[in-house]
Each structure stands twice: as structure tokens, then as C-alpha cells.
Design an enzyme around this catalytic site. Structure first.
Site, PDB file in Angstrom:
ATOM      1  N   ARG A  46      11.693  -6.682   5.128  1.00  0.00           N
ATOM      2  CA  ARG A  46      11.549  -5.273   4.730  1.00  0.00           C
ATOM      3  C   ARG A  46      12.501  -4.395   5.539  1.00  0.00           C
ATOM      4  NH1 ARG A  46       5.736  -2.366   4.894  1.00  0.00           N
ATOM      5  NH2 ARG A  46       5.826  -2.772   7.129  1.00  0.00           N
ATOM      6  N   ARG A  62       0.018  -8.924  13.483  1.00  0.00           N
ATOM      7  CA  ARG A  62      -0.582  -7.944  12.559  1.00  0.00           C
ATOM      8  C   ARG A  62      -1.383  -8.658  11.464  1.00  0.00           C
ATOM      9  NH1 ARG A  62       4.541  -5.096  10.669  1.00  0.00           N
ATOM     10  NH2 ARG A  62       3.194  -3.802   9.383  1.00  0.00           N
ATOM     11  N   ARG A  95      11.753  -1.751  10.760  1.00  0.00           N
ATOM     12  CA  ARG A  95      10.692  -1.263  11.639  1.00  0.00           C
ATOM     13  C   ARG A  95      10.548  -2.198  12.828  1.00  0.00           C
ATOM     14  NH1 ARG A  95       5.277   0.224   8.273  1.00  0.00           N
ATOM     15  NH2 ARG A  95       4.370  -0.873  10.038  1.00  0.00           N
ATOM     16  N   ARG A 151      -9.389   0.343   9.143  1.00  0.00           N
ATOM     17  CA  ARG A 151      -8.852  -0.994   9.371  1.00  0.00           C
ATOM     18  C   ARG A 151      -9.871  -1.919  10.010  1.00  0.00           C
ATOM     19  NH1 ARG A 151      -3.068   0.302   9.193  1.00  0.00           N
ATOM     20  NH2 ARG A 151      -1.811  -1.541   9.455  1.00  0.00           N
ATOM     21  N   LYS A 198       0.830  -1.213   0.000  1.00  0.00           N
ATOM     22  CA  LYS A 198       0.000   0.000   0.000  1.00  0.00           C
ATOM     23  C   LYS A 198       0.867   1.268   0.000  1.00  0.00           C
ATOM     24  CE  LYS A 198      -2.286  -0.867   3.826  1.00  0.00           C
ATOM     25  NZ  LYS A 198      -1.695  -2.148   4.228  1.00  0.00           N
TER      26      LYS A 198
HETATM   27  P1  AMP Z   1       1.036   0.487   9.122  1.00  0.00           P
HETATM   28  O1  AMP Z   1       2.214   1.366   8.884  1.00  0.00           O
HETATM   29  O2  AMP Z   1      -0.178   0.905   8.337  1.00  0.00           O
HETATM   30  O3  AMP Z   1       1.363  -0.979   8.965  1.00  0.00           O
HETATM   31  O4  AMP Z   1       0.626   0.688  10.663  1.00  0.00           O
HETATM   32  C1  AMP Z   1       1.516   0.373  11.717  1.00  0.00           C
HETATM   33  C2  AMP Z   1       0.743   0.236  13.021  1.00  0.00           C
HETATM   34  O5  AMP Z   1       0.099   1.488  13.333  1.00  0.00           O
HETATM   35  C3  AMP Z   1      -0.383  -0.783  13.008  1.00  0.00           C
HETATM   36  O6  AMP Z   1       0.052  -2.108  13.263  1.00  0.00           O
HETATM   37  C4  AMP Z   1      -1.282  -0.252  14.127  1.00  0.00           C
HETATM   38  O7  AMP Z   1      -0.754  -0.558  15.413  1.00  0.00           O
HETATM   39  C5  AMP Z   1      -1.161   1.251  13.929  1.00  0.00           C
HETATM   40  N1  AMP Z   1      -2.219   1.730  12.984  1.00  0.00           N
HETATM   41  C6  AMP Z   1      -2.054   2.242  11.738  1.00  0.00           C
HETATM   42  N2  AMP Z   1      -3.240   2.553  11.174  1.00  0.00           N
HETATM   43  C7  AMP Z   1      -4.184   2.223  12.085  1.00  0.00           C
HETATM   44  C8  AMP Z   1      -5.607   2.284  12.106  1.00  0.00           C
HETATM   45  N3  AMP Z   1      -6.313   2.716  11.044  1.00  0.00           N
HETATM   46  N4  AMP Z   1      -6.243   1.868  13.235  1.00  0.00           N
HETATM   47  C9  AMP Z   1      -5.561   1.428  14.305  1.00  0.00           C
HETATM   48  N5  AMP Z   1      -4.227   1.314  14.355  1.00  0.00           N
HETATM   49  C10 AMP Z   1      -3.534   1.707  13.252  1.00  0.00           C
END
Ligand code: AMP
Length: 208
Positions: A122, A163, A152, A88, A13
Site C-alpha cells: 500500500r 497489527r 505509511r 477496536r 475500511k
Molecule cells: P489505522 O489507520 O486505523 O490502521 O490506525 C493506525 C494505528 O493508529 C493503529 O495501528 C493504532 O496504533 C492506532 N489506532 C487507530 N485507531 C485506534 C483505536 N480505536 N484504538 C487504539 N489505537 C488506534
């Protein structure tokens, strides 16, 4: 255009969002990036989010929805935006329905059993956020900006497992949610990056 990018962690994404933003000039909003920025700056939101992010869990809906609602009020969202990582779950999708009318939901479809290797391999630039993978990249500095290449904290095997579980349980149902609204378009995210982007370009160009 108002776009939601849907897909499992590691579906690409962020990579596709950067390409879409570059070509079409659409404002890119990543809730994960917003949380990571807050974490780096030690803000109250960052401190609150940290516990959840470290465990691979979702940050509570009230916090996340409030952040998105505020962000969408900014002037660079007036002509459209692209949400990456939000919504999400169904609660967030319903909250978004109240904030704005989404035109298109782009689902980047991937095989879930391939994502563990993608995510644990990654690496990202700590400065500009560009993603790389250890199978094709071994540098310590980002070729784009010279920033330090890091892993990360939530890309470890244990957290990735959690996740992916959260995705399957809470986020995947959004495919049916948006499909029922006639807003969903899927692209094959198992193809190389440029081919995935070509599929997206085709969809976006057909709507302009
Ligand atoms: P991402 O970079 O999108 O993989 O997000 C990393 C982490 O941020 C996720 O595993 C969640 O802990 C938190 N996070 C990101 N977007 C959301 C969301 N829409 N709702 C809740 N937690 C989020």
C-alpha cells in the site's frame, strides 16, 4: 445514520468510508487519521500515540475514547457519523455504547492471509490520504491532488504482522459483540472496490 465500519487492517475500511461519505454525505471519523494528523502537528496526543502506532499496538483506550467522545460532540455529527477504526476492542465498544446508539455495524470481511501483501504494497498520498497499491500504481505524485506518495511507517512487514495479531486477538471479537446485538451486516471485502461498495449501497439504501 450512525455507522461503525469494522474490518482488519487493509480490509478497505478507509477506501469504502471515503466512497460512503461522498455518496451519502455522512461525516467520516477515522481514529487512525486523527492520530496521524496529531503526529504530523507534534501535539501531545500525537507524541503519546507515536510509540504505539510505530509498534503496531493500540493507543491506550483512555486516550482514544476521549478523542472520539470529543469528536462526536461536534456539530457535523448531529445527523449521524461513520466511525472507521473505532472501536477496536470490547472496552472501546462498551465506551461507545455509552456515547451514542449505533444503527449499523458494517463488517468488511477479508481473508487474513491476503492482507500482508495488501498492506506492505500500500502507498498513500501524504496530502489527501488517498490509497494506492504498487501492483497497479507506480507514480510518485497523487493523481488527485499532486501530493507526495509515501509508504505509511506502520505498513512495514514487521509492524503489519503485529497489527494483524492485535486485530485477531482484540478486534475480531467485536463481530460477535455486534452480531449478538443484531446490528452486524457483513460484505465480502475480497471483491473489487466497486463491487464491495455496491454491496454496501444495497444495505444502506434498504434502510433509507
Ligand atoms: P489505522 O489507520 O486505523 O490502521 O490506525 C493506525 C494505528 O493508529 C493503529 O495501528 C493504532 O496504533 C492506532 N489506532 C487507530 N485507531 C485506534 C483505536 N480505536 N484504538 C487504539 N489505537 C488506534
Amino acid at each position: 445514520m450512525k455507522i461503525v465500519l469494522l474490518g482488519a487492517p487493509g480490509a478497505g475500511k478507509g477506501t469504502q468510508a471515503t466512497k460512503i461519505a461522498e455518496k451519502y454525505g455522512i461525516t467520516h471519523i477515522s481514529t487512525g487519521d486523527i492520530f496521524r494528523k496529531n503526529l504530523k502537528e507534534g501535539t501531545p496526543v500525537g507524541l503519546k500515540a507515536k510509540a504505539y502506532i510505530d509498534k503496531g499496538q493500540l493507543v491506550p483506550d483512555e486516550v482514544t475514547c476521549e478523542i472520539v467522545a470529543e469528536r462526536l460532540k461536534e456539530s457535523d455529527c448531529k445527523n449521524g457519523f461513520m466511525l472507521d477504526g473505532f472501536p477496536r476492542n470490547v472496552f472501546q465498544a462498551e465506551a461507545l455504547d455509552k456515547m451514542s446508539e449505533i444503527d449499523l455495524v458494517l463488517n468488511i470481511a477479508v481473508e487474513l492471509d491476503k492482507l500482508m501483501a495488501r498492506l506492505t504494497g500500500r502507498r498513500v498520498c501524504s496530502k489527501c490520504g488517498e490509497s494506492y497499491h504498487i501492483s497497479t500504481f507506480a507514480e510518485k505524485r497523487c493523481p488527485k491532488c499532486g501530493g507526495e506518495i509515501i509508504q505509511r511507517a506502520d505498513d512495514t512487514e514487521e509492524t503489519v504482522g503485529k497489527r494483524l495479531g492485535v486485530y485477531a486477538e482484540q478486534t475480531k471479537p467485536l463481530i460477535d459483540y455486534y452480531s449478538a446485538k443484531g446490528k452486524l451486516e457483513s460484505v465480502d471485502g475480497m471483491k473489487p472496490i466497486d463491487e464491495v461498495f455496491a454491496q454496501i449501497e444495497k444495505l444502506l439504501d434498504s434502510r433509507n
